[in-house]
Design a protein around this motif. Structure first.
Motif, PDB file in Angstrom:
ATOM      1  N   THR A  31     -44.719   8.229 -61.762  1.00  0.00           N
ATOM      2  CA  THR A  31     -44.492   8.851 -60.574  1.00  0.00           C
ATOM      3  C   THR A  31     -43.723   9.107 -60.072  1.00  0.00           C
ATOM      4  O   THR A  31     -42.056   7.948 -60.180  1.00  0.00           O
ATOM      5  CB  THR A  31     -45.215   8.007 -59.506  1.00  0.00           C
ATOM      6  OG1 THR A  31     -47.121   7.935 -60.074  1.00  0.00           O
ATOM      7  CG2 THR A  31     -45.117   9.101 -57.875  1.00  0.00           C
ATOM      8  N   ALA A  37     -48.308   7.301 -52.413  1.00  0.00           N
ATOM      9  CA  ALA A  37     -48.711   8.859 -52.041  1.00  0.00           C
ATOM     10  C   ALA A  37     -48.781   8.620 -54.114  1.00  0.00           C
ATOM     11  O   ALA A  37     -49.435   9.690 -54.660  1.00  0.00           O
ATOM     12  CB  ALA A  37     -47.414   9.819 -52.314  1.00  0.00           C
ATOM     13  N   SER A  38     -48.440   7.528 -55.087  1.00  0.00           N
ATOM     14  CA  SER A  38     -48.608   7.515 -56.416  1.00  0.00           C
ATOM     15  C   SER A  38     -49.810   7.426 -57.629  1.00  0.00           C
ATOM     16  O   SER A  38     -49.739   7.741 -58.047  1.00  0.00           O
ATOM     17  CB  SER A  38     -47.606   6.263 -57.055  1.00  0.00           C
ATOM     18  OG  SER A  38     -47.817   4.795 -56.124  1.00  0.00           O
ATOM     19  N   ILE A  92     -44.103  15.106 -55.513  1.00  0.00           N
ATOM     20  CA  ILE A  92     -44.850  14.167 -55.906  1.00  0.00           C
ATOM     21  C   ILE A  92     -45.589  14.384 -56.549  1.00  0.00           C
ATOM     22  O   ILE A  92     -46.180  15.406 -56.577  1.00  0.00           O
ATOM     23  CB  ILE A  92     -45.029  13.109 -54.598  1.00  0.00           C
ATOM     24  CG1 ILE A  92     -43.818  13.246 -53.360  1.00  0.00           C
ATOM     25  CG2 ILE A  92     -45.560  12.293 -54.880  1.00  0.00           C
ATOM     26  CD1 ILE A  92     -45.038  12.490 -52.426  1.00  0.00           C
ATOM     27  N   ALA A  99     -41.355  10.581 -56.700  1.00  0.00           N
ATOM     28  CA  ALA A  99     -41.301  11.051 -56.027  1.00  0.00           C
ATOM     29  C   ALA A  99     -39.843  11.776 -55.211  1.00  0.00           C
ATOM     30  O   ALA A  99     -38.623  10.628 -54.971  1.00  0.00           O
ATOM     31  CB  ALA A  99     -41.868  10.412 -55.076  1.00  0.00           C
TER      32      ALA A  99
END
Length: 235
Positions: free
Chosen positions: A194, A128-129, A206, A196
């Motif tokens: 990032t 997701a970064s 996130i 999260a």
């Protein structure tokens, strides 16, 4: 001969059906011996899996940072004629927890080791970064002492820039804010960070930004399970 199953746990207050496949639930319900990082947490988790599970019929073996290798060796005989599961406090066992010792022993004695599908905060944070997913390192916890922590952060950043490597690490939740402040004060303005937090839960957060942009944001990460992803390449 039994099999050693690596059983995923929840990452937070998440509905079982959202993150644990039916096949995994079926396997869990048929295991009677569990090596666990946190017995109380595991009992609660098993009741979420199926309220009909009789906890009193199960065997729970301590497998945490205080477990001695000699104690862990005494768990192997259980595998002689039945399956066993390893459950960490959160996420997948064997990553940032002591489950690897028992897994290594199982391999040594030719027991089959079976990893089961479930949530991993480290992998979910990475994908997701937006950072490099082909060259990355999970570095665990940073040093507690501030001078060493800052030195380590700079080393991670330097390696990330030189090798196009994504760096992932975690912190004890009550130190999250201090770590964030150290990163803002230490890292290059164009390095990506990032954060999260509470992955897979209703409170999931996130966000990826440059360090210079994080200077204007105060994320609510105090005492919340968080993965930090550092990538020394700008957008």
């Amino acid at each position: 001969m039994g099999k050693l199953y690596l059983i995923p746990n929840l990452l937070g207050e998440t509905p079982i059906e959202r993150v644990i496949p039916d096949d995994v639930i079926h396997i869990i319900k048929n295991i009677k011996v569990f090596a666990t990082e946190n017995v109380k947490n595991t009992r609660r988790y098993l009741k979420k899996i199926d309220k009909a599970i009789n906890i009193d019929e199960l065997v729970f073996l301590d497998l945490n940072e205080h477990s001695d290798i000699k104690d862990i060796e005494t768990y192997l005989p259980y595998l002689a004629n039945q399956d066993m599961g390893i459950i960490s406090e959160a996420g997948c066992p064997g990553i940032a927890d002591p489950g690897a010792e028992l897994v290594a022993l199982a391999h040594k004695h030719d027991y089959q080791v079976i990893p089961l599908v479930g949530p991993s905060s480290i992998l979910l944070a990475l994908i997701a970064s937006g950072a490099n997913g082909q060259n990355f390192s999970f570095n665990g916890y940073l040093p507690i002492a501030k001078p060493e922590r800052i030195k380590t952060l700079k080393a991670y950043e330097k390696q990330s820039a030189a090798e196009n490597r994504t760096q992932l690490f975690i912190e004890t939740p009550y130190r999250n804010v201090q770590l964030f402040e150290d990163m803002i004060a230490t890292l290059s303005p164009t390095t990506r960070l990032t954060i999260a937090c509470d992955i897979t839960t209703e409170n999931e957060y996130i966000k990826t930004m440059l360090i210079k942009d994080w200077k204007h944001v105060k994320p609510d990460i105090n005492k919340r399970p968080t993965i930090f992803v550092l990538y020394a390449r700008s957008f």
